[in-house]
Design a protein around this motif. Structure first.
Motif, mmCIF file in Angstrom:
data_model
loop_
_atom_site.group_PDB
_atom_site.id
_atom_site.type_symbol
_atom_site.label_atom_id
_atom_site.label_comp_id
_atom_site.label_asym_id
_atom_site.label_seq_id
_atom_site.Cartn_x
_atom_site.Cartn_y
_atom_site.Cartn_z
ATOM 1 N N GLN A 103 0.702 -1.273 -0.022
ATOM 2 C CA GLN A 103 -0.135 -0.196 0.081
ATOM 3 C C GLN A 103 0.912 1.300 -0.098
ATOM 4 N N THR A 104 0.818 2.171 -1.012
ATOM 5 C CA THR A 104 1.405 3.333 -0.888
ATOM 6 C C THR A 104 0.701 4.256 -1.847
ATOM 7 N N GLU A 105 1.039 5.589 -1.372
ATOM 8 C CA GLU A 105 0.056 6.694 -1.888
ATOM 9 C C GLU A 105 0.361 6.466 -3.550
ATOM 10 N N TYR A 106 -0.439 6.828 -4.431
ATOM 11 C CA TYR A 106 -0.442 6.621 -5.887
ATOM 12 C C TYR A 106 -1.597 7.546 -6.486
ATOM 13 N N SER A 107 -1.221 8.482 -7.124
ATOM 14 C CA SER A 107 -2.298 9.355 -7.694
ATOM 15 C C SER A 107 -1.665 9.900 -8.875
ATOM 16 N N LEU A 108 -2.498 10.674 -9.896
ATOM 17 C CA LEU A 108 -1.874 11.383 -10.764
ATOM 18 C C LEU A 108 -0.849 12.662 -10.370
ATOM 19 N N TRP A 109 -0.803 12.937 -9.170
ATOM 20 C CA TRP A 109 0.324 13.839 -8.554
ATOM 21 C C TRP A 109 1.128 13.287 -7.750
ATOM 22 N N THR A 110 1.226 12.185 -7.701
ATOM 23 C CA THR A 110 2.339 11.129 -6.654
ATOM 24 C C THR A 110 2.421 9.975 -7.535
ATOM 25 N N TRP A 152 -8.185 6.588 -14.339
ATOM 26 C CA TRP A 152 -6.736 6.426 -14.599
ATOM 27 C C TRP A 152 -5.863 5.429 -13.885
ATOM 28 N N LEU A 153 -6.121 5.395 -12.562
ATOM 29 C CA LEU A 153 -5.332 4.318 -11.575
ATOM 30 C C LEU A 153 -5.799 3.117 -11.845
ATOM 31 N N LEU A 154 -7.192 2.642 -12.405
ATOM 32 C CA LEU A 154 -7.622 1.557 -12.502
ATOM 33 C C LEU A 154 -7.076 1.026 -13.916
ATOM 34 N N ALA A 155 -6.909 2.013 -14.797
ATOM 35 C CA ALA A 155 -6.494 1.509 -16.016
ATOM 36 C C ALA A 155 -5.014 1.493 -16.255
ATOM 37 N N ALA A 212 -18.765 1.831 -13.205
ATOM 38 C CA ALA A 212 -19.798 1.600 -14.066
ATOM 39 C C ALA A 212 -19.637 2.265 -15.632
ATOM 40 N N ARG A 213 -18.546 2.681 -15.816
ATOM 41 C CA ARG A 213 -18.432 3.282 -17.149
ATOM 42 C C ARG A 213 -17.201 2.784 -17.897
ATOM 43 N N VAL A 214 -17.378 2.824 -19.357
ATOM 44 C CA VAL A 214 -16.022 2.418 -20.080
ATOM 45 C C VAL A 214 -15.265 3.632 -20.458
ATOM 46 N N TRP A 215 -13.992 3.620 -20.182
ATOM 47 C CA TRP A 215 -13.178 5.084 -20.147
ATOM 48 C C TRP A 215 -12.071 4.989 -21.390
ATOM 49 N N ALA A 260 -5.161 8.765 -22.091
ATOM 50 C CA ALA A 260 -4.014 9.509 -22.273
ATOM 51 C C ALA A 260 -3.849 10.877 -22.062
ATOM 52 N N ALA A 261 -5.061 11.587 -22.178
ATOM 53 C CA ALA A 261 -5.089 13.139 -22.019
ATOM 54 C C ALA A 261 -5.107 13.444 -20.634
ATOM 55 N N VAL A 262 -5.649 12.479 -19.692
ATOM 56 C CA VAL A 262 -5.435 12.826 -18.312
ATOM 57 C C VAL A 262 -4.085 12.835 -17.883
ATOM 58 N N GLU A 263 -3.356 11.577 -18.377
ATOM 59 C CA GLU A 263 -1.746 11.487 -18.191
ATOM 60 C C GLU A 263 -1.083 12.452 -18.218
#
Length: 336
Positions: free
Chosen positions: A174-181, A264-267, A292-295, A301-304
């Motif tokens: 378990q670790t901090e993980y997100s778009l900004w970390t 983004w994380l799930l992908a 519940a949604r298909v991303w 890629a735009a988010v990243e």
């Protein structure tokens, strides 16, 4: 009780988004009253969350007590995770990874949680005074005694994971993980994939900032985020500008910024399970609606592209907290 898509964490099949319970009792302000916290926990279980994460540290035991009195009448419906090593020492936050301390903290956690078995038990931090092999050995003995089901680590490096795994298979990191970390991408995420270790992502929406927390610039005294450089001038203004870009993408996609973060994380990898925390039932339902949604790949890629490793302004931890983590840094990362 409804069902959600699932993922695997070690031997456990859990909802693909779990619930981090820390901010119901610890670190962030304002906190809900007892009735509100209990209502949120019961709602999470009712709508299909089957992975609940707590720790001895949170509220110095109060969070475990909250889960104990609220959820254990439905113990068979979820996977329970807690943590040791980082906790209360002489009334203050401190580290003790000695086998003796681990055994005592575990007994205290079992009592507070009102259980005789914790499914997944983490070493919350690496105690540099104690070889990781000794700390893991204490958990092996707890597992052999039937008190825990699987062993995890938190905020540790790939090298430490491999040392621990040589003693006993490690079910989860378990670790901090997100778009900004994104430090996990340096090494430990790949090591988890190689070893068959699940990856549990805490603070997946940037401690609320990436979800558009309207109070980010006015955090009350006592909120742990107020001491974090990314929430302080001059860094905060730059980080809020990042959030504006994320929100614009979310508006175009017809979703929320929090949902984009979680999607983004799930992908990223199939072995990643985010555990957002919230005090709001509405926000919990919003987070779970991500499943519940298909991303589309081009949206991810735009988010990243908005968040390269160097995008956030400022260190993620103040100096004292940074000294308590063993995670890799990326080249050029600012440190407190």
């Amino acid at each position: 009780m409804t069902s959600l898509p699932t993922r695997t964490v070690g031997p456990f099949t859990v909802s693909a988004i779990g619930l981090g319970c820390m901010n119901l009792s610890h670190a962030y302000l304002p906190r809900p009253d007892a009735a509100e916290a209990e209502r949120l926990l019961r709602h999470a279980l009712d709508v299909g969350v089957t992975f609940f994460d707590t720790a001895a540290l949170y509220g110095f035991g109060a969070n475990e007590e909250l889960l104990g009195r609220t959820l254990m009448d439905r113990r068979g419906d979820f996977t329970l995770a807690s943590k040791c090593v980082l906790g209360e020492i002489d009334g203050k936050r401190g580290l003790d990874g000695s086998p003796e301390a681990i055994a005592k903290v575990l007994e205290d956690s079992l009592r507070r949680l009102q259980v005789d078995h914790i499914d997944l038990y983490y070493l919350h931090r690496l105690d540099p005074k104690v070889p990781i092999e000794e700390s893991v050995g204490a958990l092996v003995r707890a597992k052999e005694a039937g008190k825990i089901g699987a062993i995890g680590l938190s905020e540790m490096s790939a090298a430490t994971l491999r040392r621990a795994h040589a003693v006993h298979p490690i079910a989860a990191m378990q670790t901090e993980y997100s778009l900004w970390t994104r430090n996990a991408e340096v090494a430990v995420l790949g090591a988890c994939a190689q070893l068959g270790t699940g990856f549990v992502a805490f603070s997946p929406v940037g401690r609320g900032l990436l979800a558009g927390n309207p109070n980010a610039a006015n955090l009350p005294q006592g909120d742990i985020r107020a001491s974090m450089p990314r929430f302080q001038p001059p860094h905060l203004a730059a980080n809020l500008a990042l959030v504006d870009g994320l929100k614009a993408l979310a508006d175009q996609a017809g979703c929320t910024a929090a949902q984009l973060c979680l999607a983004w994380l799930l992908a990223k990898e199939d072995h990643v399970v985010p555990i957002p925390g919230t005090t709001s039932i509405a926000h919990l339902d919003e987070d779970l609606a991500t499943l519940a949604r298909v991303w589309p790949d081009d949206l991810m890629a735009a988010v990243e592209a908005l968040f390269p490793f160097s995008a956030p302004s400022g260190p993620r931890y103040p100096r004292e907290a940074q000294a308590q983590v063993d995670t890799e840094c990326w080249v050029g990362e600012p440190l407190a």
